[in-house]
Design a protein around this motif. Sequence first.
Motif, PDB file in Angstrom:
ATOM      1  N   ALA A  58       0.834  -1.196   0.000  1.00  0.00           N
ATOM      2  CA  ALA A  58       0.000   0.000   0.000  1.00  0.00           C
ATOM      3  C   ALA A  58       0.868   1.245   0.000  1.00  0.00           C
ATOM      4  N   GLY A  59       2.019   1.182   0.650  1.00  0.00           N
ATOM      5  CA  GLY A  59       2.928   2.312   0.636  1.00  0.00           C
ATOM      6  C   GLY A  59       3.507   2.576  -0.744  1.00  0.00           C
ATOM      7  N   ILE A  60       3.646   1.507  -1.534  1.00  0.00           N
ATOM      8  CA  ILE A  60       4.174   1.678  -2.884  1.00  0.00           C
ATOM      9  C   ILE A  60       3.219   2.493  -3.740  1.00  0.00           C
ATOM     10  N   ILE A  61       1.907   2.352  -3.497  1.00  0.00           N
ATOM     11  CA  ILE A  61       0.919   3.162  -4.220  1.00  0.00           C
ATOM     12  C   ILE A  61       1.186   4.641  -3.969  1.00  0.00           C
ATOM     13  N   ALA A  62       1.499   4.971  -2.717  1.00  0.00           N
ATOM     14  CA  ALA A  62       1.771   6.366  -2.404  1.00  0.00           C
ATOM     15  C   ALA A  62       3.058   6.839  -3.077  1.00  0.00           C
ATOM     16  N   ILE A  63       4.029   5.940  -3.249  1.00  0.00           N
ATOM     17  CA  ILE A  63       5.264   6.330  -3.929  1.00  0.00           C
ATOM     18  C   ILE A  63       4.985   6.636  -5.391  1.00  0.00           C
ATOM     19  N   TYR A  64       4.126   5.815  -6.033  1.00  0.00           N
ATOM     20  CA  TYR A  64       3.765   6.097  -7.429  1.00  0.00           C
ATOM     21  C   TYR A  64       3.189   7.501  -7.555  1.00  0.00           C
ATOM     22  N   SER A  65       2.271   7.849  -6.640  1.00  0.00           N
ATOM     23  CA  SER A  65       1.601   9.137  -6.786  1.00  0.00           C
ATOM     24  C   SER A  65       2.541  10.268  -6.423  1.00  0.00           C
ATOM     25  N   LEU A  66       3.521  10.011  -5.551  1.00  0.00           N
ATOM     26  CA  LEU A  66       4.506  11.056  -5.257  1.00  0.00           C
ATOM     27  C   LEU A  66       5.326  11.362  -6.495  1.00  0.00           C
ATOM     28  N   VAL A  67       5.710  10.311  -7.215  1.00  0.00           N
ATOM     29  CA  VAL A  67       6.488  10.498  -8.436  1.00  0.00           C
ATOM     30  C   VAL A  67       5.707  11.346  -9.444  1.00  0.00           C
ATOM     31  N   VAL A  68       4.421  11.025  -9.618  1.00  0.00           N
ATOM     32  CA  VAL A  68       3.609  11.776 -10.584  1.00  0.00           C
ATOM     33  C   VAL A  68       3.392  13.213 -10.114  1.00  0.00           C
ATOM     34  N   ALA A  69       3.193  13.401  -8.803  1.00  0.00           N
ATOM     35  CA  ALA A  69       2.939  14.756  -8.294  1.00  0.00           C
ATOM     36  C   ALA A  69       4.164  15.647  -8.507  1.00  0.00           C
ATOM     37  N   VAL A  70       5.374  15.076  -8.284  1.00  0.00           N
ATOM     38  CA  VAL A  70       6.587  15.866  -8.519  1.00  0.00           C
ATOM     39  C   VAL A  70       6.720  16.209 -10.000  1.00  0.00           C
ATOM     40  N   LEU A  71       6.412  15.224 -10.840  1.00  0.00           N
ATOM     41  CA  LEU A  71       6.502  15.434 -12.283  1.00  0.00           C
ATOM     42  C   LEU A  71       5.564  16.543 -12.737  1.00  0.00           C
ATOM     43  N   ILE A  72       4.314  16.521 -12.244  1.00  0.00           N
ATOM     44  CA  ILE A  72       3.353  17.532 -12.668  1.00  0.00           C
ATOM     45  C   ILE A  72       3.692  18.892 -12.080  1.00  0.00           C
ATOM     46  N   ALA A  73       4.105  18.894 -10.803  1.00  0.00           N
ATOM     47  CA  ALA A  73       4.373  20.176 -10.156  1.00  0.00           C
ATOM     48  C   ALA A  73       5.539  20.891 -10.802  1.00  0.00           C
ATOM     49  N   ASN A  74       6.447  20.137 -11.417  1.00  0.00           N
ATOM     50  CA  ASN A  74       7.582  20.786 -12.047  1.00  0.00           C
ATOM     51  C   ASN A  74       7.273  21.310 -13.429  1.00  0.00           C
ATOM     52  N   SER A  75       6.085  21.011 -13.940  1.00  0.00           N
ATOM     53  CA  SER A  75       5.751  21.543 -15.249  1.00  0.00           C
ATOM     54  C   SER A  75       4.744  22.673 -15.135  1.00  0.00           C
ATOM     55  N   LEU A  76       4.522  23.171 -13.922  1.00  0.00           N
ATOM     56  CA  LEU A  76       3.613  24.298 -13.750  1.00  0.00           C
ATOM     57  C   LEU A  76       4.358  25.596 -14.009  1.00  0.00           C
ATOM     58  N   ASN A  77       3.737  26.487 -14.752  1.00  0.00           N
ATOM     59  CA  ASN A  77       4.284  27.845 -14.807  1.00  0.00           C
ATOM     60  C   ASN A  77       3.121  28.820 -14.945  1.00  0.00           C
ATOM     61  N   ASP A  78       3.448  30.097 -14.923  1.00  0.00           N
ATOM     62  CA  ASP A  78       2.411  31.100 -14.754  1.00  0.00           C
ATOM     63  C   ASP A  78       1.460  31.154 -15.938  1.00  0.00           C
ATOM     64  N   GLY A  79       1.978  31.180 -17.147  1.00  0.00           N
ATOM     65  CA  GLY A  79       1.096  31.362 -18.296  1.00  0.00           C
ATOM     66  C   GLY A  79       0.762  30.056 -18.975  1.00  0.00           C
ATOM     67  N   ILE A  80       0.493  29.026 -18.153  1.00  0.00           N
ATOM     68  CA  ILE A  80       0.261  27.712 -18.745  1.00  0.00           C
ATOM     69  C   ILE A  80      -1.014  27.747 -19.576  1.00  0.00           C
ATOM     70  N   SER A  81      -0.974  27.084 -20.713  1.00  0.00           N
ATOM     71  CA  SER A  81      -2.147  27.124 -21.589  1.00  0.00           C
ATOM     72  C   SER A  81      -3.228  26.222 -21.031  1.00  0.00           C
ATOM     73  N   LEU A  82      -4.466  26.450 -21.455  1.00  0.00           N
ATOM     74  CA  LEU A  82      -5.594  25.683 -20.915  1.00  0.00           C
ATOM     75  C   LEU A  82      -5.472  24.210 -21.280  1.00  0.00           C
ATOM     76  N   TYR A  83      -4.970  23.955 -22.511  1.00  0.00           N
ATOM     77  CA  TYR A  83      -4.810  22.563 -22.963  1.00  0.00           C
ATOM     78  C   TYR A  83      -3.836  21.817 -22.070  1.00  0.00           C
ATOM     79  N   ARG A  84      -2.674  22.450 -21.791  1.00  0.00           N
ATOM     80  CA  ARG A  84      -1.678  21.738 -20.993  1.00  0.00           C
ATOM     81  C   ARG A  84      -2.150  21.561 -19.571  1.00  0.00           C
ATOM     82  N   SER A  85      -2.928  22.527 -19.064  1.00  0.00           N
ATOM     83  CA  SER A  85      -3.373  22.362 -17.683  1.00  0.00           C
ATOM     84  C   SER A  85      -4.437  21.284 -17.590  1.00  0.00           C
TER      85      SER A  85
END
Lengths: 151, 101
Positions: A58-85
């Motif tokens: 069950a802890g491994i499930i949380a590791i998967y989502s941590l990996v994805v959350a870091v990946l998504i959070a690093n692609s956020l920027n101010d003028g992100i287009s609606l499609y990418r968001s």
Amino acid sequence: MSKTKNSPEYASFFAVMGASSPMIFSALGAVYGMGKSGAGMAAMPELIMKSIIPVVMAGIIAIYSLVVAVLIANSLNDGISLYRSFLQLGAGLSIGLSGLAAGFAIGIVGDASVWGTAQQPRLFVGMILILIFAEVLGLYGLMVALILSTK
Amino acid sequence: MERLDKAALNALQPPEFRSESSLASTLKTLLFFTALMITVPIGLYFTTKSYIFEGILGMSNRDSYFYAAIVAVVAVHVVLALFVYVAWNEGSRQWREGKQD
């Protein structure tokens, strides 16, 4: 210094929701899985390592989502287009909700299997197999999230 | 039938009647695997992203995150397989000792 933004102001809301929803939903699923199956340790207190296996999965499930959350959070920027968001929101929801489902399955299966393995040790192999199948659901959500997020 | 009774009696005994060393060694193994599970996947995720995929192979930010995520998933499964192997051997040794008693 003016920047022409062709994306609406509210576009980054969806991307930020996509960055936080992996952890939100997978935390629910992983904690349910850990709590329900960790109670099985009361059945065999001398084989602690075997009864902790569902908790680890069950802890491994949380590791998967941590990996994805870091990946998504690093692609956020101010003028992100609606499609990418929207892509980030879809990626986050995909791993979040499938992690929730996988955590529920791991909890129910782990609980029953640990109590059963205390009576019949040969159930251990079946428990591992079913837990692996339940966790692969989270892996599928991770694959879809990676594909969507890096599109 | 007798083995189930012995196992039930063993479970009912208070912890100080069982060997302290087995509890301590179990705790040490669990702490080791906890530290391994916390540090190895996430650590490999970030270090391979910055040193291998961006440093040596020179990929873009998004691509290197993608391949580093694959490395993290593989590392998670390696740690899990090691844990299942250790848990398997713990069980079989104890059941063998129970039979010889």
